[in-house]
Every structure is written in structure tokens, then in C-alpha cells.
Write a protein that holds these residues in place. Structure first.
Motif, mmCIF file in Angstrom:
data_model
loop_
_atom_site.group_PDB
_atom_site.id
_atom_site.type_symbol
_atom_site.label_atom_id
_atom_site.label_comp_id
_atom_site.label_asym_id
_atom_site.label_seq_id
_atom_site.Cartn_x
_atom_site.Cartn_y
_atom_site.Cartn_z
ATOM 1 N N PRO A 11 0.850 -1.192 0.000
ATOM 2 C CA PRO A 11 0.000 0.000 0.000
ATOM 3 C C PRO A 11 0.886 1.242 0.000
ATOM 4 O O PRO A 11 1.674 1.441 0.925
ATOM 5 N N ALA A 13 -0.385 4.498 -1.061
ATOM 6 C CA ALA A 13 -1.256 5.613 -1.432
ATOM 7 C C ALA A 13 -1.396 6.653 -0.330
ATOM 8 O O ALA A 13 -2.132 7.627 -0.487
ATOM 9 N N LEU A 15 -0.707 9.775 2.297
ATOM 10 C CA LEU A 15 -0.370 11.164 1.966
ATOM 11 C C LEU A 15 1.011 11.586 2.480
ATOM 12 O O LEU A 15 1.567 12.571 2.022
ATOM 13 N N THR A 17 1.902 12.889 5.392
ATOM 14 C CA THR A 17 1.841 14.247 5.954
ATOM 15 C C THR A 17 2.952 14.514 6.977
ATOM 16 O O THR A 17 3.351 15.659 7.165
ATOM 17 N N GLU A 29 7.556 6.847 -0.377
ATOM 18 C CA GLU A 29 8.184 5.556 -0.697
ATOM 19 C C GLU A 29 9.384 5.717 -1.631
ATOM 20 O O GLU A 29 10.144 4.783 -1.838
ATOM 21 N N GLY A 111 -7.584 4.977 4.328
ATOM 22 C CA GLY A 111 -6.955 4.169 5.372
ATOM 23 C C GLY A 111 -6.295 2.919 4.813
ATOM 24 O O GLY A 111 -6.575 2.506 3.683
ATOM 25 N N LEU A 112 -5.418 2.332 5.635
ATOM 26 C CA LEU A 112 -4.657 1.152 5.205
ATOM 27 C C LEU A 112 -5.585 -0.012 4.837
ATOM 28 O O LEU A 112 -5.360 -0.699 3.833
ATOM 29 N N LEU A 132 4.543 -2.569 4.360
ATOM 30 C CA LEU A 132 4.500 -1.104 4.301
ATOM 31 C C LEU A 132 5.929 -0.625 4.063
ATOM 32 O O LEU A 132 6.798 -0.778 4.939
ATOM 33 N N PRO A 133 6.185 -0.067 2.875
ATOM 34 C CA PRO A 133 7.577 0.262 2.529
ATOM 35 C C PRO A 133 8.214 1.298 3.441
ATOM 36 O O PRO A 133 9.449 1.335 3.557
HETATM 37 P P1 UTP Z 1 0.643 5.837 7.383
HETATM 38 O O1 UTP Z 1 -0.059 5.606 8.638
HETATM 39 O O2 UTP Z 1 2.118 5.955 7.443
HETATM 40 O O3 UTP Z 1 -0.028 7.088 6.681
HETATM 41 O O4 UTP Z 1 0.254 4.664 6.408
HETATM 42 P P2 UTP Z 1 0.506 8.039 5.567
HETATM 43 O O5 UTP Z 1 -0.661 8.830 5.063
HETATM 44 O O6 UTP Z 1 1.262 7.298 4.497
HETATM 45 O O7 UTP Z 1 1.553 8.976 6.295
HETATM 46 P P3 UTP Z 1 1.297 10.163 7.354
HETATM 47 O O8 UTP Z 1 0.861 9.502 8.623
HETATM 48 O O9 UTP Z 1 0.276 11.071 6.755
HETATM 49 O O10 UTP Z 1 2.637 10.807 7.468
HETATM 50 C C1 UTP Z 1 0.778 3.361 6.531
HETATM 51 C C2 UTP Z 1 0.855 2.724 5.147
HETATM 52 O O11 UTP Z 1 -0.426 2.635 4.558
HETATM 53 C C3 UTP Z 1 -0.466 3.308 3.311
HETATM 54 C C4 UTP Z 1 0.693 4.279 3.351
HETATM 55 O O12 UTP Z 1 1.131 4.571 2.030
HETATM 56 C C5 UTP Z 1 1.711 3.513 4.170
HETATM 57 O O13 UTP Z 1 2.407 2.553 3.378
HETATM 58 N N1 UTP Z 1 -1.793 3.940 3.174
HETATM 59 C C6 UTP Z 1 -2.333 4.631 4.205
HETATM 60 C C7 UTP Z 1 -2.476 3.821 1.966
HETATM 61 O O14 UTP Z 1 -1.988 3.197 0.999
HETATM 62 N N2 UTP Z 1 -3.709 4.387 1.874
HETATM 63 C C8 UTP Z 1 -4.275 5.070 2.889
HETATM 64 O O15 UTP Z 1 -5.404 5.545 2.737
HETATM 65 C C9 UTP Z 1 -3.557 5.210 4.089
#
Ligand code: UTP
Length: 288
Positions: A11, A13, A15, A17, A29, A111-112, A132-133
Motif C-alpha cells: 500500500p 497511497a 499522503l 503528511t 516511498e 486508510g490502510l 509497508l515500505p
Molecule cells: P501511514 O499511517 O504511514 O499514513 O500509512 P501516511 O498517510 O502514508 O503517512 P502520514 O501519517 O500522513 O505521514 C501506513 C501505510 O499505509 C499506506 C501508506 O502509504 C503507508 O504505506 N496507506 C495509508 C495507503 O496506501 N492508503 C491510505 O489511505 C492510508
């Protein structure tokens, strides 16, 4: 019969942040640790574990990852003409057999759990891995290989876990542990981001999973969980009791490269071991 793990979902996708502004136009990533982007470490870890059917769940501004796993014709031509064979080999090292990597778009970052659900047609009834990369785990062998080897004995579902300080539980999924057998821990319960006072243990889930396809049925309910997101942990928790579920307290060092400090620590740690950088890092850190 325990079905082997041949598929993996990444996953990617989110953001990112926590890493703005670096991640405004560049996917987190693709942040490098030393000289390789995070996604490459994760794909190499999967290949080491014998997992070679790959799905990236991407989103807007993530197309550069597709380019990373494709030919760069202009670059390859120039390197070839200049006789830069080493650089050419590095540039081509991530060209996997055609059709090995697929991409699907998660149209909104819900969300994940939702990202994993977007890969349901790819999973198509098989057990699969998730990584999760941004969780970079350095270990020999890699964590996915450790998990696949354990899975081949016990089957079912598995998460990688590590012991964390109690005040940190609210940043992780946390297990209710059952029987322990070496590094394997039976899972009796799972909760996402529990407060330290209510956390069932300090054994925290990090970004490596082996899952049975039934998790997709639970994800399709699209239940909103912690942080207003569709959580993978909530769907996994529903499998407990109906299928074997274990934690593997993996061997290795994990860096949360989605956070600035984790990414910096990963870079320093790698640079302190790499022959091309380690003497300079030693000099530098001696003066700290
Ligand atoms: P994170 O909790 O690290 O969220 O997601 P994030 O949005 O990437 O980063 P922050 O918290 O805003 O900084 C854990 C994993 O799940 C993926 C992220 O790409 C990461 O690999 N993920 C998360 C998705 O693919 N889609 C989502 O809607 C949320």
C-alpha cells in the motif's frame, strides 16, 4: 495443506503528511535511504522471500514508482554509449519479469484497510503478504523471509511484532498474546492504537503481514476505525478464532521512515555500515 505465499500488496497511497514538504510532490516511498528508495528495499525483501507477484496500491502523485520499475531508455542509452557498465547494471537491476508488478489506484486515502481492499481482485482467493515500505527493517534474512518460513509451519495469518515502550502503544496495533513458542506468539486479540493504560501488551505490530484472503470479506464492510480510517487491524481482529493467527517477534532493526527521525536514523545506520561512507560517518559522529 498450507498454500505458499506468492503474492504481495504494497500500500503506497498514503499522503505522507509527517514528511511534508518533502512528500508534497514526491511519494514518501521514493525517499532514499543511502542510495535506494524505500520501495526498492521492500520489493527486494519480498523477492528474497520467494514472493514475486507484486501489487502496488497507488494514488495521485505516485506514478514515479511505475517509472522506477521500468526501463529508462534515454538514461540506459547514454550510460551504454559512455561505457558506464556499473551504473547501467544498477539502473536495470529493478527490471522484473514483465507482468510481475501490477498497479491499482486507491482513489481516496481512506486508510490502510481500504488500500488493501483495493487489491482484492489481485489477491483473488490466495493467501498474500503485505508490506509497508516506509517501515524499513534491516535483518538477515529479511523479515518477510523469516515470516514465510514460520508460516510454512503454522499457516493462517501472521503479523511481525516488536516489543515497544508502554508509552508508545498508541502509535501501533497491539496484540493480546497467548502461548509463546520461541519467536512465535499466538494472538488472542488485536487492537489499533490503544492508550498505554489499556493496551493489552507492549507487543506492537509493524508493517509486515501474511493474511488469508478472508480478510477481504471483513474489509468490504468498510468499518471506520481509529483516526476515522478503515483500519486493517480491525478486519484482522475478526479472523482471530476462526483461523490460526500468530505474531512473529522478528529479528532485525526497524526504522519508521515515514517519520523524520526514523528516516534519519536509517540513513545514519546504513551509512555507518556501507564501505563507501562508513569512515566519513565515523569521523563525523566522533565529534558529536
Ligand atoms: P501511514 O499511517 O504511514 O499514513 O500509512 P501516511 O498517510 O502514508 O503517512 P502520514 O501519517 O500522513 O505521514 C501506513 C501505510 O499505509 C499506506 C501508506 O502509504 C503507508 O504505506 N496507506 C495509508 C495507503 O496506501 N492508503 C491510505 O489511505 C492510508
Amino acid at each position: 495443506m498450507i498454500e505458499p505465499i506468492k503474492k504481495i500488496v504494497f500500500p503506497v497511497a498514503g499522503l505522507g503528511t509527517r514528511f511534508l514538504p518533502a512528500t508534497k510532490a514526491i511519494p514518501k516511498e521514493m525517499l532514499p535511504v543511502l542510495d535506494k528508495p524505500l520501495i526498492q528495499y521492500a520489493v527486494e525483501e519480498a523477492l528474497e522471500a520467494g514472493i514475486d507477484q507484486i501489487m502496488l496500491v497507488t494514488g495521485r502523485n505516485k506514478q514515479v514508482m511505475e517509472d522506477h520499475f521500468d526501463h529508462a531508455f534515454e538514461l540506459e542509452k547514454i550510460l551504454d554509449e559512455k561505457g558506464k557498465s556499473e551504473a547501467l547494471a544498477i539502473s536495470k537491476s529493478m527490471l522484473l519479469p514483465e507482468g510481475s508488478i501490477q498497479y491499482v489506484r486507491q482513489m481516496q486515502p481512506k486508510g490502510l484497510g481500504h488500500a488493501i481492499w483495493c487489491a482484492r481482485h489481485f489477491v483473488n482467493g490466495s493467501p498474500f503478504a503485505v508490506a509497508l515500505p516506509d517501515d524499513l527493517i534491516l535483518g538477515k534474512p529479511g523479515t518477510l523471509k523469516q515470516m514465510v518460513e514460520a508460516y510454512e509451519k503454522v499457516g493462517g495469518n501472521m503479523v511481525a511484532t516488536m516489543d515497544v515502550a508502554r508509552e508508545k502503544t498508541s502509535s501501533y496495533g497491539v496484540i493480546t498474546p497467548g502461548k509463546r513458542s520461541g519467536k512465535l506468539i499466538e494472538i488472542k486479540g488485536l487492537v489499533e492504537k490503544p492508550a498505554p493504560e489499556t493496551a493489552p501488551s507492549t507487543e506492537a505490530v509493524v508493517g509486515r503481514y501474511i493474511l488469508q484472503s478472508e480478510v477481504m470479506e471483513h474489509l468490504s464492510a468498510k468499518q471506520i476505525g481509529a483516526g476515522g480510517e478503515i483500519q486493517l487491524t480491525d478486519a484482522m481482529a475478526k479472523l482471530i478464532g476462526s483461523q490460526p493467527f500468530h505474531a512473529l517477534n522478528f529479528d532485525g532493526e526497524r526504522f519508521d521512515c515515514g517519520s523524520k527521525v526514523g528516516w534519519l536514523m536509517a540513513n545514519i545506520s546504513m551509512a555507518a555500515q556501507d564501505p563507501s561512507t562508513k569512515s566519513r560517518i565515523k569521523e563525523l559522529t566522533q565529534n558529536w
